[in-house]
Design a protein around this motif. Structure first.
Motif, PDB file in Angstrom:
ATOM      1  N   GLY A 107       0.765  -1.239   0.000  1.00 36.72           N
ATOM      2  CA  GLY A 107       0.000   0.000   0.000  1.00 36.72           C
ATOM      3  C   GLY A 107       0.794   1.287   0.000  1.00 36.72           C
ATOM      4  N   PHE A 108       2.000   1.263  -0.564  1.00 43.07           N
ATOM      5  CA  PHE A 108       2.792   2.495  -0.618  1.00 43.07           C
ATOM      6  C   PHE A 108       2.363   3.411  -1.763  1.00 43.07           C
ATOM      7  CE2 PHE A 108       5.582  -0.340   1.772  1.00 43.07           C
ATOM      8  CZ  PHE A 108       5.959   0.483   2.813  1.00 43.07           C
ATOM      9  N   SER A 109       1.762   2.845  -2.778  1.00 49.60           N
ATOM     10  CA  SER A 109       1.358   3.635  -3.942  1.00 49.60           C
ATOM     11  C   SER A 109      -0.150   3.826  -3.962  1.00 49.60           C
ATOM     12  CB  SER A 109       1.799   2.931  -5.232  1.00 49.60           C
ATOM     13  OG  SER A 109       1.271   3.594  -6.361  1.00 49.60           O
ATOM     14  N   PHE A 110      -0.570   5.058  -4.248  1.00 50.51           N
ATOM     15  CA  PHE A 110      -2.013   5.324  -4.363  1.00 50.51           C
ATOM     16  C   PHE A 110      -2.535   4.978  -5.752  1.00 50.51           C
ATOM     17  CE2 PHE A 110       0.343   9.381  -4.591  1.00 50.51           C
ATOM     18  CZ  PHE A 110       0.168   9.678  -5.943  1.00 50.51           C
ATOM     19  N   GLN A 111      -1.650   4.460  -6.615  1.00 51.95           N
ATOM     20  CA  GLN A 111      -2.052   4.099  -7.968  1.00 51.95           C
ATOM     21  C   GLN A 111      -2.473   2.635  -8.078  1.00 51.95           C
ATOM     22  OE1 GLN A 111       1.336   5.351 -10.282  1.00 51.95           O
ATOM     23  NE2 GLN A 111       0.675   7.479 -10.296  1.00 51.95           N
ATOM     24  N   ALA A 158      -9.496  14.432   8.320  1.00 54.66           N
ATOM     25  CA  ALA A 158      -9.536  13.581   9.504  1.00 54.66           C
ATOM     26  C   ALA A 158     -10.974  13.351   9.964  1.00 54.66           C
ATOM     27  CB  ALA A 158      -8.714  14.221  10.623  1.00 54.66           C
ATOM     28  N   ARG A 159     -11.785  14.391   9.898  1.00 55.35           N
ATOM     29  CA  ARG A 159     -13.193  14.237  10.292  1.00 55.35           C
ATOM     30  C   ARG A 159     -13.912  13.238   9.393  1.00 55.35           C
ATOM     31  NH1 ARG A 159     -15.236  19.175   9.370  1.00 55.35           N
ATOM     32  NH2 ARG A 159     -16.406  18.557   7.526  1.00 55.35           N
ATOM     33  N   ARG A 160     -13.682  13.335   8.092  1.00 56.28           N
ATOM     34  CA  ARG A 160     -14.344  12.418   7.159  1.00 56.28           C
ATOM     35  C   ARG A 160     -13.875  10.979   7.362  1.00 56.28           C
ATOM     36  NH1 ARG A 160     -17.714  11.383   5.337  1.00 56.28           N
ATOM     37  NH2 ARG A 160     -17.419  10.998   3.094  1.00 56.28           N
ATOM     38  N   ILE A 161     -12.587  10.791   7.652  1.00 58.19           N
ATOM     39  CA  ILE A 161     -12.064   9.443   7.896  1.00 58.19           C
ATOM     40  C   ILE A 161     -12.755   8.824   9.110  1.00 58.19           C
ATOM     41  CG2 ILE A 161     -10.011   8.216   8.760  1.00 58.19           C
ATOM     42  CD1 ILE A 161      -8.367   9.971   6.810  1.00 58.19           C
ATOM     43  N   ALA A 178     -10.188   7.141  -2.772  1.00 60.23           N
ATOM     44  CA  ALA A 178     -11.538   7.603  -3.124  1.00 60.23           C
ATOM     45  C   ALA A 178     -12.012   8.701  -2.186  1.00 60.23           C
ATOM     46  CB  ALA A 178     -12.514   6.421  -3.106  1.00 60.23           C
ATOM     47  N   LEU A 179     -11.760   8.536  -0.891  1.00 58.80           N
ATOM     48  CA  LEU A 179     -12.183   9.553   0.070  1.00 58.80           C
ATOM     49  C   LEU A 179     -11.396  10.852  -0.110  1.00 58.80           C
ATOM     50  CD1 LEU A 179     -14.002  10.034   2.666  1.00 58.80           C
ATOM     51  CD2 LEU A 179     -11.855   9.791   3.904  1.00 58.80           C
ATOM     52  N   VAL A 180     -10.099  10.728  -0.354  1.00 59.03           N
ATOM     53  CA  VAL A 180      -9.271  11.919  -0.542  1.00 59.03           C
ATOM     54  C   VAL A 180      -9.754  12.703  -1.762  1.00 59.03           C
ATOM     55  CG1 VAL A 180      -6.966  12.735  -1.154  1.00 59.03           C
ATOM     56  CG2 VAL A 180      -7.237  11.005   0.623  1.00 59.03           C
ATOM     57  N   GLN A 181     -10.026  11.997  -2.845  1.00 61.64           N
ATOM     58  CA  GLN A 181     -10.498  12.682  -4.053  1.00 61.64           C
ATOM     59  C   GLN A 181     -11.857  13.336  -3.826  1.00 61.64           C
ATOM     60  OE1 GLN A 181     -10.061   9.316  -6.782  1.00 61.64           O
ATOM     61  NE2 GLN A 181      -8.397  10.381  -7.812  1.00 61.64           N
ATOM     62  N   HIS A 194      -0.991  14.481  -7.455  1.00 62.48           N
ATOM     63  CA  HIS A 194      -2.235  13.782  -7.131  1.00 62.48           C
ATOM     64  C   HIS A 194      -2.693  14.231  -5.742  1.00 62.48           C
ATOM     65  CE1 HIS A 194      -4.980  10.499  -6.150  1.00 62.48           C
ATOM     66  NE2 HIS A 194      -4.962  10.158  -7.425  1.00 62.48           N
ATOM     67  N   PRO A 195      -4.006  14.420  -5.543  1.00 66.60           N
ATOM     68  CA  PRO A 195      -4.490  14.893  -4.237  1.00 66.60           C
ATOM     69  C   PRO A 195      -4.136  13.969  -3.073  1.00 66.60           C
ATOM     70  CG  PRO A 195      -6.307  14.174  -5.642  1.00 66.60           C
ATOM     71  CD  PRO A 195      -5.102  14.267  -6.516  1.00 66.60           C
TER      72      PRO A 195
END
Length: 294
Positions: A107-111, A158-161, A178-181, A194-195
């Motif tokens: 899980g080091f890459s968000f791709q 942080a609130r959304r997480i 997905a949440l970050v985007q 990338h966000p």
């Protein structure tokens, strides 16, 4: 930046050099080739799979290298165990290896959609990235994103997480991306990055306690070098580079280590074309004073 590393370390025969972040052995091969079979290289890494790859790559150099399944911050313990006083040169390349990003499955890459582990050492007792997202209070998560990722919307994220984890636990990188985007996408769209870049950086630093490891190393590094020995550190983000810059300046002012470059060296345009991840690299170089003791 292999040429800059070799020149910075001033690699010579019949000396001990330390690659504190050996990875898959790229810099180590260059150093071993330079010492021409007379001398020794020690490589450190916290990932046993990476060390296996490095061992295979360095095999032609037979007895001239040793690999250690330990953090570079433990170099002092290894020197003592081996009955050695100091090294002629130490290298830290603080960037992520291709293996960690592309092949580790941690899980080091968000791709890629993978388990949200993020531990350099898969055997480490440290909590994974998913465990931090599932257990830390909102204020602590916001602090991680702000302090380690310099994310301006850390509190909102942080609130959304914390809202999401009440319904479904965090498990994968895909969930987080997905949440970050969704949360940062509109504002982050103006940036070339990338966000999720800063968020993943922050979480990875927290999981592996990277800044604490670097500070621990910097506290003792001059004592691990012989007089005239050299230290080369390549950093890839401002938090690491700031620590290194400040410590090099303090050493220089105290007469312990002399900065050999006032401004960091950066990759050439050709290197960036060949490896886009190198674009943010900053190389700093210092030499231990000949009069300085351990």
């Amino acid at each position: 930046m292999v040429r800059e590393v070799l020149a910075g370390l001033e690699v010579r025969s019949n000396r001990l050099y330390v690659d504190g972040t050996v990875g898959e052995g790229g810099h180590a091969v260059a150093i071993l080739s330079k010492i021409s079979g007379v001398g020794e290289l020690w490589g450190f890494d916290r990932d046993p799979m990476v060390l296996q790859a490095a061992a295979a790559r360095l095999a032609p150099f037979t007895s001239h290298f040793r690999l250690f399944y330990r953090s570079y911050a433990q170099l002092g313990e290894v020197l003592e165990e081996a009955g050695r006083s100091a090294a002629a040169g130490i290298l830290l390349d603080l960037g992520l290896s291709s293996y960690l990003l592309q092949s580790s499955g941690r899980g080091f890459s968000f791709q890629q959609d993978e388990p949200l582990d993020m531990r350099f050492d898969p055997e480490s007792p440290n909590p994974t990235g998913a465990q931090l997202l599932n257990t830390l209070p909102q204020i602590k998560l916001a602090q991680i994103f702000r302090d380690y990722g310099e994310e301006p919307r850390a509190r909102i994220l942080a609130r959304r997480i914390c809202e999401v984890r009440r319904q479904l636990p965090w498990r994968t990188t895909g969930q987080l991306v997905a949440l970050v985007q969704e949360t940062l996408g509109s504002r982050a769209a103006k940036s070339k990055a990338h966000p999720a870049t800063r968020v993943f950086q922050a979480l990875r630093i927290a999981v592996n306690q990277e800044l604490a490891e670097l500070e621990k190393f910097l506290d003792s590094a001059p004592g691990w070098l012989e007089p005239g020995g050299r230290l080369v550190i390549i950093a890839y983000h401002s938090l690491e580079d700031r620590l290194v810059k400040q410590r090099f300046h303090a050493w220089d002012k105290a007469g312990v280590m002399r900065r050999l470059v006032k401004k960091p060296l950066t990759p050439t345009a050709e290197e960036i074309r060949e490896n886009p991840r190198a674009r943010s690299a900053k190389l700093r170089l210092a030499q231990k004073s000949a009069e300085a003791g351990g």
